[in-house]
Design an enzyme around this catalytic site. Structure first.
Site: not given
Lengths: 554, 554
Positions: B133, B208, B232
């Protein structure tokens, strides 16, 4: 209309007075004169305790349990002996807030009955009397945490640590004093007054667990429960000649310890033991709690079991002679020198520790103590109009006068974590296992003078375990005279000046024991106590001698 | 004068575009039409990957390592295969923010050289490509965390978790997308746009860590690094048919993951793995990190080693059919029923779980997300004038519009700890080891519709480990039709109504896999993964079948 604060505070005095077991009070004429400073040896002279009782009260928890396990002592006679000594101690030092005579004797009888029936001990603390700082709640009893406003608050259950220790066999016989706000390194409040130092009654018993300092220092209990957010276990132990341990945070259960600003987590208070006789007893206390896995009830604790650590001479001890901010008083430096020689003679590697940004550490922690500008505390004080004591104002003044913003508070957390990581990395890179350092700038403080916290508080912000123990030395009328070097020392700044000027010579601290502090790495609690026991033994005797010189079978 | 936000955002687009290894780009005419929803099987049709490469990219990390250890695969061919699949995935799903082709291939060559020289693997993740990420910093690369304002910020070193994984042999080949503010359960920002779901491109990849959902769901990497403060990691895994694990807080190292409000600790984000193939790979990821004792560097972590937990059928699984707030969509309930039958047939004790105050949990955590009224975030957005995306505003609106006071914030901490202790005690008193529940109210959300977080967020406030895995079922055109019972359901309130009304029938969620979530007790991470692997295996095959159906030697 609300009562005056004096009338409200009277409630705490009444609870205390009514709780004292009157049969053991010494009449005023048998007490030493108020100007006798050192009363540490008065139990022998008092006539109150039998020789057997004197002997019992001078045993470690380990020895007591051993004797009870061998059927040579009963829990009841043990708690009675300590209760008698505690009553005497209270008359001399004003350290208690409430005696728990019935609960204690009732519990001791149950333990004796259990032993008679089964031939077994209930647990590792079977029959061991433990004194407990007042703000650690006891079921059905008031819990004021040093505030007149809370004088009527009643704890609905025993604090979790009390539950754990009781399951392990402990007996709770006396609750002990703490300062207003819990934030002095002295011990004075508007409820039950000021606690004195058994070795010199012009000195403080330390704080905030000052009642525990006096309790263990005067041997009113082999073990005590204190709390520490800046030195509050270690200073009283140091001042009063006993042992104290600040564990890494989130190991011991805190549920049921009362204080304002509950939920404030940037800097965490810890709960931990003081002991009158040995480092080993501190370990037994820790083990008794953590073997019960309190994290399975108080889930914010870390689930790290208590290891059995063996002491080893294969370690590097670094001596911090000075934190770079406040120069320690001459007797403290003498004790460090004494320790250095003894440790080296015992074959332990000793190097010097260059302190790392202790002022920075203090800036962080002092800003964290009252991030709301001490509003929570000021409100509590204002609620009754009780006077704000000088050392309360002193503590509040450490913090920002106005509440921090969220962003400021978060930034402090970031600074804290960076400082912790850096300090830890430094210990590793220097190959240091433990830091040996002063527990306080002086041997103790004169009443009302405990201003500088950072020989202990820095280990709170770093969250490193630290054990305090007596060096075996006391202030000496000859050896601790100011030399010309001392007299010409130019303090670094006002703070250094303030603290240095308190030492005008050994007279001011006459009789006081000199303590030292051994600090381990974050979460190396077991290793720190094992090393502490080894160092303590080396200092008091020789390398091979254990700390349990007072242990003896009856 | 500062540049317009669009010009600043262009920098992120440029970095992405320049990083794409052009040799593997498929020309537009070879790509499926934009209205083709399900592209999950496109790699087979694309002609880009050889049969061997297809096989490689469908192996678990465990199998890859096994093959490399046996000399049957090289790290270089493995990372090239995954890079090719990732380029394709990016063309179809827009999940990448930057390819790390040179670093990845360079590292793979080093690993191959090491293996040739020694015949040994570097570590347990030797040659395993891992996607990461974007807000988890990579040395020398920009790190924007979804904010245009940070488009030029450069990480000075690899995040600690990357360092640990790299030491264990991992290869980092692609960085992945995240939403503005990191606080959507979707994945859209003003920098590199919106990430789509491989099973249905009208659906979100979740958020996310949506880039990681797409990456692992499309098998662009066997493992990925996500972060999770409300779901997330788990939502993207659930939406995209992959595996995801939220460990207990303070186990995995977070240093070097960038986000606003650093130092905010009331609710802690965690970093953890997603995996394309198996629960076992999640465990290997955790083990590789914690075996390196990251707490000896990042001292705020808890020093709890990663245990090797064995799965056991001697457990009680409680199924939570509904959280009492939002009724799950029909396919989710069908998957829970399917799981119940399979588990019972396998001899596992299954009972129902009565949810405990999930609304209360949400009230606490939602107030904690932005205790400063999202000031830190709003400032960052205002700095460039980038538009506040609808789901950003949605998230900010969860919190108090004005900053909390310190006292309010502390009170929330107290409420949090009480809720945790109560929930933990309840699991114990009901004899429940694990809770099996939805990962989300639906199977996935239509783009922009992921509003209800609390099937995952409640486990964040409770700090319980939770693993998400595919149930083996997908949305079914027949089985998931609305029944008359469904049509006459009276939602409890507006929130329930809002979520329930999103399910108008299976068409809207066509092709989507149905995930489930297994939740363990606080700090029982290893046991949760072991149980998750067992349950996953039972759901997909039979009681005795392991999850590693995709494992095969070449």
């Amino acid at each position: 209309m609300s009562l005056s604060w004096e009338l409200q505070a009277q409630k705490a005095k009444d609870i205390l007075q009514q709780s004292i077991p009157k049969q053991w009070l010494l009449p005023a004429h048998k007490l030493p004169s108020a100007d006798l400073k050192n009363v540490e040896d008065f139990p022998r002279k008092s006539g109150l305790l039998s020789a057997r009782e004197l002997s019992i009260t001078e045993m470690s928890a380990a020895t007591l349990v051993q004797n009870m396990g061998a059927g040579k002592l009963t829990a009841e006679e043990v708690v009675v002996a300590f209760l008698k000594r505690a009553v005497l101690g209270h008359q001399l030092l004003n350290f208690a807030t409430e005696f728990l005579t019935d609960r204690a004797i009732g519990r001791a009888k149950e333990l004796d009955e259990y032993y008679r029936r089964t031939g077994k001990l209930v647990g590792p603390l079977h029959g061991v009397p433990i004194s407990v700082k007042e703000h650690v709640g006891v079921k059905g009893r008031t819990c004021n945490a040093g505030y007149v406003a809370w004088v009527n608050d009643i704890a609905t259950e025993d604090a979790l640590i009390i539950q754990c220790l009781e399951k392990a066999g402990a007996v709770f016989h006396v609750r002990t004093n703490q300062p207003q706000s819990l934030m002095h390194l002295c011990c004075s409040n508007n409820l039950t007054g000021t606690t004195l130092n058994p070795y010199n009654r012009t000195l403080s018993a330390g704080g905030s667990s000052g009642g525990e300092g006096a309790s263990t220092g005067f041997k009113c209990a082999p073990l005590g429960i204190g709390t520490d957010i800046g030195g509050s276990i270690r200073c009283p132990a140091a001042f009063c000649g006993s042992y104290g341990f600040r564990p890494t945070a989130l190991r011991n259960p805190l549920s049921g310890a009362k204080a304002p600003k509950e939920g404030h987590e940037s800097i965490r208070g810890v709960i931990g033991p003081l002991a009158s006789q040995s480092v080993e007893d501190l370990d037994i206390f820790q083990q008794a709690i953590l073997d019960q896995e309190p994290w399975d009830i108080e889930t914010s604790l870390v689930p790290v079991p208590w290891k059995r650590a063996k002491p080893t001479k294969n370690m590097t001890v670094a001596i911090m002679w000075d934190d770079g901010v406040v120069r320690p008083h001459p007797p403290v430096t003498r004790a460090l020198n004494h320790a250095k020689s003894k440790l080296q003679a015992a074959g332990i590697k000793v190097i010097d520790w260059e302190p790392y940004k202790h002022k920075h550490g203090w800036d962080i922690i002092s800003a964290m103590y009252f991030p709301d500008g001490a509003l929570s505390q000021r409100k509590l004080i204002a609620q009754t109009g009780e006077p704000t004591l000088p050392l309360t104002a002193w503590a509040f003044d450490y913090s920002s006068p106005t509440p921090l913003t969220m962003a400021e508070s978060w930034n402090l957390n970031v600074q804290r974590d960076i400082y912790r990581d850096e300090y830890h990395a430094l210990m590793k890179s220097r190959g240091v296992d433990f830091i040996l350092c002063p527990a306080y700038a002086g041997v103790a403080s004169v009443l009302g003078e405990s201003h500088y916290w950072n020989y202990t508080a820095v280990w709170n912000i770093l969250d490193q375990p630290a054990v305090v123990f007596p060096s075996g030395l006391s202030v000496d009328a000859q050896l601790d005279q100011l030399t010309s070097e001392h007299k010409t020392y130019k303090p670094r700044d006002e703070v250094d000046q303030r603290e240095w000027s308190k030492y005008t010579g050994p007279e001011r601290y006459e009789g006081a024991p000199i303590a030292l502090q051994l600090v381990g790495k974050h979460f190396k609690d077991e290793e720190t106590l094992a090393a502490g026991a080894l160092v303590d033994g080396i200092l008091k005797g020789g390398a091979e001698q254990s700390t349990t010189t007072t242990r003896s079978m009856l």
